[in-house]
Write an enzyme that holds these catalytic residues in place. Structure first.
Site, mmCIF file in Angstrom:
data_model
loop_
_atom_site.group_PDB
_atom_site.id
_atom_site.type_symbol
_atom_site.label_atom_id
_atom_site.label_comp_id
_atom_site.label_asym_id
_atom_site.label_seq_id
_atom_site.Cartn_x
_atom_site.Cartn_y
_atom_site.Cartn_z
ATOM 1 N N CYS A 38 -36.367 0.559 -34.208
ATOM 2 C CA CYS A 38 -37.053 -0.264 -33.203
ATOM 3 C C CYS A 38 -36.106 -1.390 -32.815
ATOM 4 C CB CYS A 38 -38.321 -0.848 -33.796
ATOM 5 S SG CYS A 38 -39.402 0.389 -34.463
ATOM 6 N N ARG B 240 -33.019 1.607 -28.556
ATOM 7 C CA ARG B 240 -33.326 1.737 -29.996
ATOM 8 C C ARG B 240 -34.698 2.335 -30.225
ATOM 9 N NH1 ARG B 240 -30.398 -0.935 -33.564
ATOM 10 N NH2 ARG B 240 -32.157 -1.054 -34.959
ATOM 11 N N TRP C 29 -40.046 2.555 -31.853
ATOM 12 C CA TRP C 29 -39.870 4.011 -31.983
ATOM 13 C C TRP C 29 -40.714 4.380 -33.178
ATOM 14 C CZ3 TRP C 29 -37.506 7.776 -35.254
ATOM 15 C CH2 TRP C 29 -37.283 9.003 -34.646
ATOM 16 N N ASN D 154 -38.740 -4.056 -37.942
ATOM 17 C CA ASN D 154 -38.027 -2.785 -37.820
ATOM 18 C C ASN D 154 -37.756 -2.310 -39.237
ATOM 19 O OD1 ASN D 154 -36.435 -0.610 -37.068
ATOM 20 N ND2 ASN D 154 -34.581 -1.851 -36.953
ATOM 21 N N GLY D 155 -38.175 -1.082 -39.560
ATOM 22 C CA GLY D 155 -37.961 -0.552 -40.906
ATOM 23 C C GLY D 155 -39.219 0.170 -41.363
ATOM 24 N N GLU E 11 -20.044 20.070 -30.883
ATOM 25 C CA GLU E 11 -20.360 18.822 -30.177
ATOM 26 C C GLU E 11 -20.849 19.093 -28.767
ATOM 27 O OE1 GLU E 11 -20.981 15.966 -30.951
ATOM 28 O OE2 GLU E 11 -20.751 14.786 -29.123
ATOM 29 N N LYS F 256 -24.526 17.881 -27.367
ATOM 30 C CA LYS F 256 -24.672 17.075 -26.135
ATOM 31 C C LYS F 256 -25.668 17.750 -25.195
ATOM 32 C CE LYS F 256 -23.305 13.709 -26.948
ATOM 33 N NZ LYS F 256 -23.090 13.731 -28.325
ATOM 34 N N GLU G 284 -29.336 17.789 -26.586
ATOM 35 C CA GLU G 284 -30.034 16.508 -26.814
ATOM 36 C C GLU G 284 -30.350 15.758 -25.524
ATOM 37 O OE1 GLU G 284 -28.174 13.232 -28.873
ATOM 38 O OE2 GLU G 284 -26.199 13.917 -28.342
ATOM 39 N N HIS H 20 -20.253 38.518 -36.447
ATOM 40 C CA HIS H 20 -21.127 38.532 -37.636
ATOM 41 C C HIS H 20 -22.567 38.210 -37.272
ATOM 42 C CE1 HIS H 20 -17.581 38.961 -40.123
ATOM 43 N NE2 HIS H 20 -17.026 38.000 -39.417
ATOM 44 N N LYS I 4 -31.256 5.664 -30.508
ATOM 45 C CA LYS I 4 -29.810 5.501 -30.624
ATOM 46 C C LYS I 4 -29.363 5.386 -32.070
ATOM 47 C CE LYS I 4 -25.603 5.024 -29.350
ATOM 48 N NZ LYS I 4 -24.898 6.263 -28.949
HETATM 49 C C1 AGP Z 1 -25.107 11.861 -30.955
HETATM 50 O O1 AGP Z 1 -25.065 12.140 -29.558
HETATM 51 C C2 AGP Z 1 -26.493 11.631 -31.466
HETATM 52 N N1 AGP Z 1 -27.141 10.616 -30.755
HETATM 53 C C3 AGP Z 1 -26.575 11.500 -32.962
HETATM 54 O O2 AGP Z 1 -26.244 12.780 -33.473
HETATM 55 C C4 AGP Z 1 -25.665 10.462 -33.657
HETATM 56 O O3 AGP Z 1 -24.324 10.873 -33.583
HETATM 57 C C5 AGP Z 1 -26.073 10.394 -35.136
HETATM 58 O O4 AGP Z 1 -27.396 9.949 -35.205
HETATM 59 C C6 AGP Z 1 -25.168 9.477 -35.976
HETATM 60 O O5 AGP Z 1 -25.270 8.156 -35.513
HETATM 61 P P1 AGP Z 1 -24.183 7.073 -36.044
HETATM 62 O O6 AGP Z 1 -22.841 7.534 -35.570
HETATM 63 O O7 AGP Z 1 -24.613 5.776 -35.421
HETATM 64 O O8 AGP Z 1 -24.261 7.046 -37.539
#
Ligand code: AGP
Length: 615
Positions: free
Chosen positions: A2, A27, A75, A101-102, A487, A491, A494, A510, A610
């Site tokens: 959050c 966040r 969140w 937050n937590g 990766e 991308k 997500e 395989h 994030k």
């Molecule tokens: C990446 O596009 C994602 N948002 C997510 O996988 C992110 O890389 C992961 O949560 C790790 O975050 P960090 O690098 O802040 O630890």
């Protein structure tokens, strides 16, 4: 997960709170709220949904002359994202407000006890327990700081919190354990926030609270104490060199696009000052480990989640080649629950953009407990992971606001590339002239990326028009391009919500080859490296099953052009080892353009946040 903000000073508080929340919306953004004190009374407005809904609900009230307040963008972790569950949460008599937050791990036990004492709860959240615990303490003290300190003795779990009380309009109390909290210092005004961007329009002088610390903010002072020892602490302030505009979109349609285009700068800012081209030396004084300790390492553990884990997978190839050292790339969420074999000769390297990812932080602590040295790679100054490491190599990508990580990834690669060279040098596996060549290849990147970004985006846009209705994608790569395939798939899924899988191209036979048909676009990463011929045969396998081949390969490669249905052309690099920096960018842009054409929320994709600061 959050975002919390707070203000105490001389200006109108509500606009400052709303501006701060807007900068923290990445966040978490399923509900929000603000609280302020005016003429000795506490006021609260909350709403479910995005911040714009709260903004509308506040309306003209933003002009109310109040100079103290708290804000929160949520969140959800406990309780649905409803107005009732939105923060700030209040005590029974609605005289004090808490933003948090937590996760309060023992909140159900505490709630039962408080209910027995007559407290009435109106939400399903863990946070509301904090308001009632503080209310209970205010029956025996009129000092808010003491009441919060006493209340937190009952609490287990993670918190970054802010508290205001209508009977004390001259103070905000804050505290943190395992969740980030940064304080901003102004002239006759002070600020609190979960993250730096919320502070930047008002101040660049910040203070980071450590775990188990509590602070009392007044208009002209900040007093920090340890929650356990109760001793007062003096803490050095830091100057953040990001200005507010950096944290804004700078004219781009989305933060993500801005951050993709910022990658040349991010790579350059991360390597600047960290090598000598004349001597072929790598300069990383911040490591916190001596050259002797580096040369005696028996093993390296790269520890991360998501995109950061993919950066570790790329770096493994570099560490093995240049430092001849065994490397394990561990998913932090798995690592932390295994029976680990770790000793002081092992170096653990947490890789994290935010420096607050709960699983990575937990893995770091476990590795440290077992005797490992820890050097983190991180993008946020003073974040929890950095403060618990023996040393940190900061990436200097600047604030990354888009939930999908882009510039942080290529900056992480830069830091890992330098570290692998450093350890290889110290171990005598490579020499200074080898390093000079590698530095030359690294410093070639920023300009060549700048020169190609627009054409890559144009190609990506054309591909998005053709393929945005597809339901599945496959990304294939070999060796250094295998993590890039992973990766690229991450991308795409997500931010466009299209199912996508990254796969080692050699693994096709395989199983995954059964997926190939005329409806399956396959993105093949095909630089002319030492596994190129193998990759070409994988492309031929796809073609013979009528799969759609979208290649990413060198503009001079006529053979690839003939084989492919679509192609994104790449410059031929002076050194295959730097290809991962290049080949990931068209995939970032493909995901971006697909998300845009599908009308997805690029910067705040559904279900994501994030920084994953809860487990
Ligand atoms: C990446 O596009 C994602 N948002 C997510 O996988 C992110 O890389 C992961 O949560 C790790 O975050 P960090 O690098 O802040 O630890």
């Amino acid at each position: 997960m959050c975002g919390i903000v707070g203000y105490i000073g001389f200006r109108h508080a509500i606009p400052i709170l709303l501006d701060g929340l807007r900068r923290l919306e990445y966040r978490g953004y399923d509900s929000a709220g603000v609280a302020w004190i005016k003429d000795g009374h506490l006021n609260v407005i909350k709403s479910s949904g995005k911040l714009t809904i709260l903004d509308k609900k506040i309306g003209e009230k933003r002009e109310i002359l109040t100079t103290i307040g708290l804000g929160h963008t949520r969140w959800a972790t406990h309780g649905a994202p409803t107005e009732k569950n939105a923060h700030p949460h209040l005590d029974c008599r609605r005289k004090l407000a808490v933003v948090h937050n937590g996760i309060i791990e023992n909140y159900t036990d505490l709630r039962d006890i408080l209910r027995e004492e007559g407290h009435i709860f109106v939400s399903e959240t863990d946070t509301e327990v904090l308001a009632h615990l503080i209310e209970r303490e205010l029956k025996t003290t009129s000092d808010l700081f003491e009441a919060v300190k006493a209340a937190l003795k009952y609490v287990k779990g993670a918190f970054a919190l802010g508290v205001i009380w209508e009977k004390d309009p001259d103070h905000i109390v804050v505290a943190r354990r395992h969740s980030p909290l940064v304080l901003g210092l102004g002239n006759n005004e002070n600020f609190l926030a979960s993250d730096i961007p919320a502070l930047l329009p008002f101040t660049q002088e910040v203070l980071f609270l450590e775990d188990d610390e509590i602070a009392l903010l007044s208009r002209d002072n900040i007093k920090i104490s340890n929650l356990i020892t109760e001793k007062e602490i003096s803490r050095e302030t830091k100057i953040i060199d990001w200005d507010a505009s950096m944290a804004e979109k700078a004219g781009y349609k989305h933060f993500m696009l801005k951050e993709i285009y910022e990658q040349p700068q991010g790579i350059e800012n991360t390597y600047i000052g960290r090598f000598s081209t004349e001597k072929g030396e790598i300069i990383l004084p911040e490591l916190g480990l001596s050259e002797k300790e580096l040369s005696n390492l028996s093993r390296i553990i790269l520890l991360a989640c998501g995109t950061s884990w993919h950066a570790g997978l790329v770096a493994k190839y570099w560490f093995e080649k240049w430092a001849k050292i065994p490397v394990e790339v561990e998913l932090a969420s798995e690592f932390r629950y295994r029976s680990l074999i770790i000793d002081p000769s092992i170096l653990t390297i947490p890789i994290s953009q935010s420096g607050e990812t709960a699983d990575t932080l937990a893995g770091l602590r476990l590795a440290k407990e077992l005797g490992s040295k820890v050097i983190s790679i991180c993008n946020v100054v003073g974040s929890t992971i950095t403060r618990e490491s023996d040393g940190t190599i900061y990436t200097h990508a600047g604030p990354e606001i888009g939930v999908a990580s882009t510039k942080a990834f290529t900056s992480q690669l830069t830091a890992l590339y330098l570290l692998a060279l450093k350890i290889g040098l110290v171990k005598g596996i490579i020499d200074n002239s080898f390093v000079k060549d590698k530095i030359k290849a690294l410093t070639w990147l920023p300009n060549v990326i700048k020169e190609n970004l627009d054409s890559w985006q144009k190609d990506a846009k054309e591909l998005a028009v053709k393929f945005h209705k597809k339901l599945d994608f496959l990304f294939l790569g070999r060796n250094l391009q295998f993590p890039i395939a992973l990766e690229g798939a991450l991308k795409l899924k997500e931010i466009s919500y299209i199912h996508a899988e990254g796969y080692a191209a050699g693994e096709m036979k395989h199983g995954p080859i059964a997926l190939i048909d005329e409806d399956m676009p396959v993105v093949a990463l095909a630089p002319k490296d030492h596994v190129y011929e193998k990759l070409i045969s994988n492309i031929e396998e796809v073609k013979s099953r009528r799969g759609i081949v979208i290649s990413v390969g060198e503009e001079s490669d006529k053979n690839l052009l003939e084989l492919s249905d679509e192609i994104i052309t790449m410059p031929s690099s002076p050194d295959p080892d730097v290809n991962p920096f290049l080949y990931v960018i068209p995939l970032q842009l493909l995901a971006y353009e697909m998300a845009v054409i599908r009308g997805c929320d690029v910067d705040q994709p559904r279900n994501l946040a994030k920084s994953v600061t809860v487990e």
